[in-house]
Scaffold this active site. Structure first.
Site, PDB file in Angstrom:
ATOM      1  N   ILE A 123     -12.483  -0.672  -0.603  1.00  0.00           N
ATOM      2  CA  ILE A 123     -11.884  -1.218  -1.823  1.00  0.00           C
ATOM      3  C   ILE A 123     -12.205  -0.227  -2.945  1.00  0.00           C
ATOM      4  O   ILE A 123     -13.376   0.119  -3.138  1.00  0.00           O
ATOM      5  CB  ILE A 123     -12.490  -2.604  -2.152  1.00  0.00           C
TER       6      ILE A 123
ATOM      7  N   HIS B  17      -9.107   3.971  -1.191  1.00  0.00           N
ATOM      8  CA  HIS B  17      -7.745   3.457  -1.040  1.00  0.00           C
ATOM      9  C   HIS B  17      -7.420   2.469  -2.174  1.00  0.00           C
ATOM     10  O   HIS B  17      -7.311   1.268  -1.948  1.00  0.00           O
ATOM     11  CB  HIS B  17      -7.606   2.803   0.344  1.00  0.00           C
TER      12      HIS B  17
ATOM     13  N   LYS C 254      -9.807   6.608   4.349  1.00  0.00           N
ATOM     14  CA  LYS C 254     -11.131   6.228   4.844  1.00  0.00           C
ATOM     15  C   LYS C 254     -12.258   6.735   3.953  1.00  0.00           C
ATOM     16  O   LYS C 254     -13.144   5.979   3.571  1.00  0.00           O
ATOM     17  CB  LYS C 254     -11.292   6.748   6.290  1.00  0.00           C
TER      18      LYS C 254
ATOM     19  N   CYS D 120       0.819  -1.219   0.000  1.00  0.00           N
ATOM     20  CA  CYS D 120       0.000   0.000   0.000  1.00  0.00           C
ATOM     21  C   CYS D 120       0.846   1.260   0.000  1.00  0.00           C
ATOM     22  O   CYS D 120       0.319   2.365  -0.099  1.00  0.00           O
ATOM     23  CB  CYS D 120      -0.934  -0.011   1.201  1.00  0.00           C
TER      24      CYS D 120
ATOM     25  N   CYS E 228     -12.740   0.988   8.536  1.00  0.00           N
ATOM     26  CA  CYS E 228     -11.856   0.426   7.499  1.00  0.00           C
ATOM     27  C   CYS E 228     -11.917   1.262   6.227  1.00  0.00           C
ATOM     28  O   CYS E 228     -12.996   1.683   5.799  1.00  0.00           O
ATOM     29  CB  CYS E 228     -12.301  -0.995   7.136  1.00  0.00           C
ATOM     30  N   SER E 229     -10.757   1.450   5.573  1.00  0.00           N
ATOM     31  CA  SER E 229     -10.765   2.091   4.257  1.00  0.00           C
ATOM     32  C   SER E 229     -11.397   1.120   3.269  1.00  0.00           C
ATOM     33  O   SER E 229     -11.340  -0.092   3.453  1.00  0.00           O
ATOM     34  CB  SER E 229      -9.339   2.451   3.845  1.00  0.00           C
TER      35      SER E 229
END
Lengths: 385, 385
Positions: B209, B333, B329, B83, B206-207
């Site tokens: 998809i 991402h 977020k 990442c 969670c960030s």
């Protein structure tokens, strides 16, 4: 830019290494390079690897290898350019040292290719081609190079025997390389009569599937002179170029335009031409690839690569020895490691360490590494000081 | 080393982009950056991408993107650090310009994550962790960060509400960013009561998809002064560090040692400290990650990241605004693109182009991008001249 030298080499025996993992192969080669260079630390690291994601479900190789080599928190970066990943990683290491950002840099290449189901390696390798326009239609690399071979035969009269001779020569050289995967000699008849892969290429025209790693250490020339007890080998030229990813978009599939462009950059930087190069490692992923490469690099006229090979011009002792290591064909082709291992061979030759396959009077050598059907090519010229 | 400036920015709206491919997203962002910089060519290119092999069966992104952008035979190199791929690609572009090897360099990041079957994205992302010791045992990233969150709560008394506040703040910022994937505001209650992913982290911790790309153009400062009509933003500091790939090998999982080490390098190079930074983009792949990052970068005391967030210190208008873009977020991402988009946000702020989310008096900003559980971290400090 600072002048940069290669002061350490690390190779391991390549093959189907069931007992070794991606990380263990890398660390073994890296430790050998560190030992050869006699350095006590590295400031940064580059890892050349094509597709560890598809081969062994592992990305993030920079920190993984830094961790297992014990050099954290040193920066570590993975570089990918398909089968040119190793050569491009070497170039990034070179630029890093040349910029002054890092002083002692380790560049390693690695690929673990045999831990996949049947067809898995061919599938992973095909990701170097255009997925939407080439692979989707069913073509894989042997097929692409077979088309390039047929076009070359049609245009220049290159023969099946000339292609085979590349394999014969490279296996002859590889038989003298203790690190090579396939150290047996082959004959023209054996090559032609071996299993057909993609007409006209048989299995003995194709480089094998290989597990392997290789590593080198780079540093500025003044530091090399201070710490190295071996002949100092300087990188005098670098070149890196791209071409269309799919071969159907090229004007001429019998010519590797990116190889020529990358060589032109390297020649200009080193202030030399093809006649000044004593020997070269080139990217013979298939026999036709070596013929195309030696033409694009300017060692022989276009269309004469096959004839020059049969005439012995590219053999050890010939005018321009090519692939003294055995090349990808005999030495093996763990794709991410290949470009780094080419540098090891060139530096080894320049240091006079190549034993039975030593090129007499080797003062200046070249390494040419390419990805896919030469959609990327990277060339380095190295000279002993 | 030469002084380097960022003179062009290119962003596209991120999201589930079913109508766009890996290559089309990259080219769209790259063309925007070229247009913004008003340059007529680029000398070399870097592509940050984590796992296009696993996501869309395509490696060899350097020549693919050079081809579709129409810049062949320019050298083009793909860089991977999970990442942190985008941030590390930016660093390689910076070193390239700083060395004098290239003058005008394009750095782009891209990831196409939604074209996979159920679970495919989680599987591909897990290749950033240790495949042999972490993933083999079934853990994925939400689980790893949940363990880090629990340890931080246990050690420092960080609360569930403090974690949630990171998400609330970042969605507030992202609601003002036209390029963000999720532009809705959320409340602490909504975060806490959303679907559980890995206790204590819910889906709103969670960030997401994301499909997306981002690009920037770099060149030496003297050239930037000659050709750019916009405020010149200089890169004054860079840092890149690694840590063990697996969290079980670390002394303290409540501290991001690689983030701290990379920041230390960047602060030293820029000759500044945390108090001199006006705002920062940090890697909030999970809410706990932002808390760990702002502590490791020195913006708040260890253990106080949650309290500082609830006190508004990291909001726009606060002491040290964090993730004014909306962060991973809210903005999304697309892993390989994230680090490059962070640079776009920092440069945009420094140029005063951030509209509703503009930080008043922004003169010096930071971007921090990390891979895995911070096994790699890369930090850049940028200043308007």
């Amino acid at each position: 830019m600072k002048d940069v030298a290669v002061i350490g080499l690390g190779l391991i025996k390549w093959g189907e290494l069931w007992e070794k993992s991606l990380r263990s192969m890398f660390v073994e080669a890296a430790l050998k390079a560190i030992e050869d260079a006699e350095v006590d630390h590295v400031d940064s690291m580059y890892v050349g690897c094509m597709s560890s994601g598809l081969f062994v479900n592992q990305e993030h190789l920079g920190p993984l290898m830094a961790d297992y080599l014990g050099i954290c928190p040193a920066p570590a970066t993975r570089v990918e350019s398909a089968c040119a990943s190793g050569g491009v990683a070497f170039r990034q290491g070179l630029i890093d040292v040349a910029s002054g950002m890092s002083e002692i840099v380790l560049v390693g290449g690695v690929e673990k290719m045999t831990d996949v189901d049947g067809g898995g390696a061919t599938f992973a390798l095909a990701t170097a081609a255009d997925q939407e326009y080439e692979v989707y239609n069913g073509v894989t690399f042997p097929g692409l190079y077979a088309m390039m071979a047929r076009a070359h035969m049609h245009r220049y009269g290159t023969t099946r025997e000339q292609l085979a001779q590349v394999s014969v020569k490279n296996h002859e050289n590889g038989s003298k390389n203790p690190y090579a995967q396939y150290q047996m000699r082959v004959t023209v008849e054996q090559v032609i009569n071996s299993t057909m892969v993609a007409d006209p290429l048989t299995i003995l025209d194709c480089s094998p599937i290989t597990d392997g790693a290789a590593a080198v250490i780079l540093c500025p020339v003044p530091l090399a002179k201070k710490i190295s007890k071996k002949p100092i080998v300087r990188v005098t030229g670098t070149g890196h170029a791209t071409d269309t990813i799919a071969i159907h978009q090229r004007k001429d599939i019998t010519h590797l335009a990116a190889a020529e462009a990358s060589a032109r950059q390297a020649y200009r930087m080193a202030e030399v031409g093809p006649d000044d190069i004593n020997f070269a490692e080139v990217h013979d992923c298939f026999t036709i690839a070596e013929i195309l490469a030696i033409e694009a690099l300017g060692f022989v006229e276009r269309g004469k690569g096959g004839v020059a090979t049969v005439n012995g011009e590219t053999a050890i002792g010939g005018r321009i020895p090519i692939n003294t290591s055995g090349g990808l064909k005999s030495k093996g082709h763990p794709v991410g490691a290949t470009g780094v291992a080419q540098i090891c061979e060139v530096v080894g030759q320049l240091r006079g360490e190549s034993g039975e396959r030593q090129v007499e009077g080797a003062r200046r050598g070249m390494a040419q590494n390419m990805g896919g059907t030469c959609a990327s090519s990277v060339v380095h010229i190295l000279e002993v000081m």
